[in-house]
Design a protein around this motif. Structure first.
Motif, mmCIF file in Angstrom:
data_model
loop_
_atom_site.group_PDB
_atom_site.id
_atom_site.type_symbol
_atom_site.label_atom_id
_atom_site.label_comp_id
_atom_site.label_asym_id
_atom_site.label_seq_id
_atom_site.Cartn_x
_atom_site.Cartn_y
_atom_site.Cartn_z
ATOM 1 N N PHE A 186 0.740 -1.234 -0.144
ATOM 2 C CA PHE A 186 0.110 0.161 0.189
ATOM 3 C C PHE A 186 0.632 1.566 0.247
ATOM 4 N N LYS A 187 0.632 2.360 0.135
ATOM 5 C CA LYS A 187 0.790 3.955 -0.344
ATOM 6 C C LYS A 187 0.548 4.541 1.216
ATOM 7 N N ALA A 188 1.985 4.883 1.707
ATOM 8 C CA ALA A 188 1.760 5.250 2.932
ATOM 9 C C ALA A 188 1.265 6.404 3.180
ATOM 10 N N ASP A 189 1.151 7.419 3.657
ATOM 11 C CA ASP A 189 1.138 9.372 3.413
ATOM 12 C C ASP A 189 2.658 9.500 4.077
ATOM 13 N N ASP A 190 3.239 10.101 3.129
ATOM 14 C CA ASP A 190 4.509 10.472 4.172
ATOM 15 C C ASP A 190 4.890 12.002 4.930
ATOM 16 N N VAL A 191 3.143 12.700 5.105
ATOM 17 C CA VAL A 191 2.765 13.521 6.207
ATOM 18 C C VAL A 191 3.932 13.824 6.713
ATOM 19 N N ASP A 192 4.748 15.054 7.169
ATOM 20 C CA ASP A 192 6.074 14.742 8.498
ATOM 21 C C ASP A 192 4.669 14.445 9.384
ATOM 22 N N LEU A 193 5.045 13.215 10.004
ATOM 23 C CA LEU A 193 3.982 13.535 11.510
ATOM 24 C C LEU A 193 4.203 14.602 12.680
ATOM 25 N N SER A 194 5.574 14.620 12.615
ATOM 26 C CA SER A 194 5.918 16.096 13.889
ATOM 27 C C SER A 194 5.329 17.357 13.881
ATOM 28 N N VAL A 195 5.053 17.189 12.342
ATOM 29 C CA VAL A 195 4.076 18.555 11.670
ATOM 30 C C VAL A 195 2.653 18.024 12.331
ATOM 31 N N VAL A 196 1.804 17.141 12.636
ATOM 32 C CA VAL A 196 0.717 16.811 12.314
ATOM 33 C C VAL A 196 0.234 16.700 14.000
ATOM 34 N N ALA A 197 1.738 15.774 14.302
ATOM 35 C CA ALA A 197 1.293 16.089 16.430
ATOM 36 C C ALA A 197 1.122 17.982 16.813
ATOM 37 N N LYS A 198 1.200 18.865 16.258
ATOM 38 C CA LYS A 198 1.051 19.305 16.533
ATOM 39 C C LYS A 198 -0.484 20.420 16.095
ATOM 40 N N ASN A 199 -1.268 20.486 14.818
ATOM 41 C CA ASN A 199 -2.515 19.242 15.404
ATOM 42 C C ASN A 199 -3.649 18.791 16.000
ATOM 43 N N VAL A 200 -2.122 18.361 16.776
ATOM 44 C CA VAL A 200 -4.261 17.845 18.044
ATOM 45 C C VAL A 200 -4.676 18.565 18.643
ATOM 46 N N PRO A 201 -4.359 19.644 19.820
ATOM 47 C CA PRO A 201 -5.087 19.989 19.748
ATOM 48 C C PRO A 201 -6.183 21.083 19.069
ATOM 49 N N GLU A 202 -5.975 21.157 18.009
ATOM 50 C CA GLU A 202 -6.767 21.848 17.000
ATOM 51 C C GLU A 202 -7.374 20.302 17.085
ATOM 52 N N ALA A 203 -7.650 19.878 16.515
ATOM 53 C CA ALA A 203 -8.489 18.034 16.317
ATOM 54 C C ALA A 203 -9.467 17.629 17.624
ATOM 55 N N GLN A 204 -8.654 18.143 19.088
ATOM 56 C CA GLN A 204 -9.618 18.039 19.808
ATOM 57 C C GLN A 204 -10.569 19.043 20.333
ATOM 58 N N LYS A 205 -10.660 20.286 19.883
ATOM 59 C CA LYS A 205 -11.269 21.396 19.897
ATOM 60 C C LYS A 205 -12.335 21.168 19.454
ATOM 61 N N ILE A 206 -11.926 20.587 17.719
ATOM 62 C CA ILE A 206 -12.940 20.115 16.118
ATOM 63 C C ILE A 206 -14.042 19.222 16.703
ATOM 64 N N PHE A 207 -13.625 18.082 17.637
ATOM 65 C CA PHE A 207 -14.326 16.588 18.716
ATOM 66 C C PHE A 207 -15.174 17.075 19.534
ATOM 67 N N ASN A 208 -14.638 17.963 19.742
ATOM 68 C CA ASN A 208 -15.658 19.479 21.066
ATOM 69 C C ASN A 208 -16.833 19.469 20.334
ATOM 70 N N GLN A 209 -16.243 20.331 19.146
ATOM 71 C CA GLN A 209 -17.734 21.251 18.428
ATOM 72 C C GLN A 209 -18.348 20.694 18.048
ATOM 73 N N VAL A 210 -18.235 19.548 16.930
ATOM 74 C CA VAL A 210 -19.503 18.252 16.516
ATOM 75 C C VAL A 210 -19.865 17.493 17.614
ATOM 76 N N GLY A 211 -19.395 17.639 18.617
ATOM 77 C CA GLY A 211 -19.926 16.389 19.685
ATOM 78 C C GLY A 211 -19.940 14.880 19.509
ATOM 79 N N TRP A 212 -18.762 15.181 18.834
ATOM 80 C CA TRP A 212 -18.075 13.453 19.145
ATOM 81 C C TRP A 212 -17.556 13.311 20.083
ATOM 82 N N LYS A 213 -17.922 12.111 21.404
ATOM 83 C CA LYS A 213 -17.886 11.790 22.546
ATOM 84 C C LYS A 213 -15.952 10.622 22.547
#
Length: 342
Positions: free
Chosen positions: A315-342
């Motif tokens: 398979f083809k793996a996403d080669d996005v820089d995971l150190s950059v992805v990790a910096k998006n985690v706070p924004e991800a949690q904000k989105i989860f809270n916003q949409v009601g994903w428990k």
């Protein structure tokens, strides 16, 4: 708790047996803090000791507890290495100031740039693809990418873990990086609208949900499925032929990858031994054992795969820089809270 002549494993409660002075004084030792809970890792440790003569003393616990412990211990911490699972936790350790930058030509050469910290504070040593699984009998047209999981055609069909889980957070963080905040928010809302049940349990529970008929589609890390191919997993292995799988986004970014990795502790008393251990984890021998012992994908290109992992296919793996992805985690949690994903 396991013991051997060369490896002593301790729980977080066993503080009296581990003083900073006692662990730091002896030469030929390595003090490992690990949240990897796999018995199969014993082979990694014993082989390192056999090859180097360095004794490994180990404390095991949850990642956040270990990070907090290292912070509390400060300059007197006996920790030489922190090993943990998921990019977000590695980045959390970095932000907490419990890791240090190192120079290693071996790691720079062997570990792909997108699987290591930009400041060389942590390195990934094994990977798990986070992919789509589905009931082959009930889903004739499974979603071929992550974005399609939000399609209303799959309403009432999807099982997923909770938003507090690091695998959920890192996946959404990758969606943010690949598609932007607005698209990621719409995606999270769409997936939540398609839930067959409230988020619960671990990845194996999502796969069992397909077998039991609670849901038709789920997301899980590949090593949970590969493990059930290799040995009996209750409530899953007996019916595993009913489950199909998709490596998502093969015509786009590729499958999202979770990391297991580690770094040298900020105040490592045995720094050179710590670097030697990380370099050992990038060796062909250790990389093959990550696959054979725990059904993971090696981080080093060309390392051999176990039979159960190889069955999943190329398979083809996403080669996005995971150190950059990790910096998006706070924004991800904000989105989860916003949409009601428990």
């Amino acid at each position: 708790m396991t013991k051997s002549p060369r490896i002593t494993a301790f729980t977080l409660a066993a503080t009296t047996a581990l003083t900073a002075a006692g662990m730091a004084m002896a030469e030929g030792e390595l003090n490992l803090y690990s949240s990897r809970h796999y018995d199969t890792d014993e082979r990694l440790y014993s082989d390192f000791t056999d090859a180097t003569g360095i004794t490994i003393n180990r404390i095991e616990g949850k990642a956040d507890e270990l990070i907090a412990r290292m912070q509390a211990e400060g300059a007197n911490s006996p920790a030489d290495i922190l090993l943990t699972v998921d990019t977000s936790r590695l980045e959390r350790a970095k932000n907490a100031g419990v890791l240090q930058s190192i120079d290693s030509a071996v790691l720079e050469e062997k570990i792909p740039a997108n699987l290591q910290d930009s400041d060389n504070q942590w390195f990934g040593f094994s990977q798990r693809a986070r992919i789509i699984f589905y009931d082959k009998a009930d889903v004739p047209n499974p979603p071929m990418d992550y974005v399609s999981l939000a399609d209303p055609a799959y309403k009432g069909m999807v099982c997923h873990r909770s938003s507090s889980n690091v695998y959920s957070q890192t996946l959404l963080a990758a969606v943010i990086e690949n598609h932007g905040v607005e698209a990621a928010t719409a995606w999270a809302q769409g997936v939540a609208d398609n839930f067959a049940r409230e988020p619960e349990g671990g990845d194996t529970d999502q796969l069992r949900g397909i077998v039991s008929g609670q849901c038709d589609i789920s997301i899980a890390n590949t090593y949970y499925f590969a493990r059930a191919l290799r040995k009996d997993v209750s409530g899953l292995s007996a019916e595993i032929d009913s489950i199909g799988w998709i490596f998502p986004a093969q015509d786009a970014e590729g499958a999202h990858m979770n990391l297991s990795g580690g770094g040298v502790a900020a105040n490592a008393p045995n720094r050179e031994n710590a670097i030697a251990f990380l370099e050992y984890l990038a060796s062909d021998q250790a990389q093959q054992y990550f696959s054979a012992g725990n059904d993971e994908f090696p981080a080093v290109e060309g390392a051999a795969l176990s039979e159960s992992v190889a069955k999943l296919g190329a398979f083809k793996a996403d080669d996005v820089d995971l150190s950059v992805v990790a910096k998006n985690v706070p924004e991800a949690q904000k989105i989860f809270n916003q949409v009601g994903w428990k």
